[in-house]
Design an enzyme around this catalytic site. Structure first.
Site, PDB file in Angstrom:
ATOM      1  N   GLU A  69      17.021   1.405  -9.022  1.00 39.73           N
ATOM      2  CA  GLU A  69      17.272   2.842  -9.133  1.00 39.73           C
ATOM      3  C   GLU A  69      18.741   3.211  -8.983  1.00 39.73           C
ATOM      4  OE1 GLU A  69      14.573   4.473  -6.249  1.00 39.73           O
ATOM      5  OE2 GLU A  69      12.936   4.616  -7.698  1.00 39.73           O
ATOM      6  N   GLU A  86       6.687 -17.169  -0.306  1.00 40.89           N
ATOM      7  CA  GLU A  86       7.462 -16.707   0.844  1.00 40.89           C
ATOM      8  C   GLU A  86       7.676 -17.793   1.897  1.00 40.89           C
ATOM      9  OE1 GLU A  86       4.734 -14.720   4.192  1.00 40.89           O
ATOM     10  OE2 GLU A  86       4.837 -13.506   2.377  1.00 40.89           O
TER      11      GLU A  86
END
Length: 266
Positions: free
Chosen positions: A78, A109
């Protein structure tokens, strides 16, 4: 026990009405801004360090897994449309690669070495800042990446929702927003995710303001990528220059941005 893993203050969720479920989640969510407020001194230190590096041409990297990784990717993605910065200036990296943005990648992960390898693809250097995001503060991918970068002399920060976590210990500038037990026990996409989103909003927005990407309270460098944004830009120019809509539209069309349109008349 990690606070993010503590048992919910609510029980028998499956027996609750829809209204009771919504009110329960809402009551828990109200505690999140309070936890974030307590972390503001930590956020201030991290933002100050980021601004110093980025003024020298550095970049900001987020690394995370699962929800935390997705929030980092979201915040990074963004920045270009909001502040008109290059896409490579703020980068979000998620364990498991871009596939993991939409679909969980099993055990991604748990790899302590992969984050450093992912960062190396961007020629990471000591002008840059790396922020590890992990609600639990125990994610191996994130801890491994932060440790590796700090060993190389790269500024590191983190955003976590447990106090005294291994991730916070590894980072130079830890941010800890202890939001407590989740409404749905262990579901850190809820309060923890909200806290992380708020903190990332604060980091990127304050950094960009400090870098001169805002004028007054307006996004003068935003990308004009749709009609809504062009209309917003037109109103900004009208207000700033005290001109009519036609003149503002013409200036934007000619100059290509709100900032350039305004500066052309001043």
């Amino acid at each position: 026990m990690l606070t993010t893993e503590m048992s919910s203050h609510f029980n028998d969720l499956e027996k609750m009405s829809v209204r009771a479920l919504l009110e329960g989640m809402n009551s828990e969510d109200m505690t999140v801004p309070l936890a974030v407020a307590k972390a503001i001194p930590q956020i201030e230190l991290l933002v100050t360090a980021i601004v110093e590096k980025m003024k020298k041409g550095g970049r900001l990297f987020y690394i995370g897994a699962g929800t935390s990784g997705r929030l980092g990717v979201l915040d990074a993605s963004e920045c270009p449309p909001t502040f008109g910065v290059p896409h490579e200036m703020v980068v979000g990296i998620i364990a498991g690669g871009d596939t993991a943005i939409r679909r969980a990648v099993e055990f991604a992960e748990d790899d302590t070495q992969q984050a450093a390898q992912d960062l190396d693809k961007y020629s990471i250097n000591d002008k840059d800042v790396v922020i590890g995001i992990a609600a639990s503060g125990t994610t191996p991918y994130v801890i491994g990446g932060v440790k590796a970068m700090r060993e190389r002399g790269i500024i590191t920060g983190c955003v976590t929702c447990n106090e005294g976590s291994p991730l916070a210990a590894a980072a130079q500038y830890p941010v800890e927003a202890a939001v407590g037990a989740e409404f749905l026990t262990g579901s850190t996409r809820l309060k923890s995710g909200t806290a992380q989103k708020l903190i990332l909003n604060m980091i990127s927005t304050s950094v960009m303001i400090q870098l001169g990407r805002v004028k007054g309270n307006k996004m003068v460098d935003m990308q004009l990528s749709n009609h809504k944004l062009v209309d917003r830009a037109t109103r900004m120019v009208m207000s700033e220059l005290n001109v009519d809509e036609a003149t503002a539209s013409q200036l934007i069309a000619e100059k290509g941005s709100v900032r350039a349109a305004i500066e052309s008349r001043k």
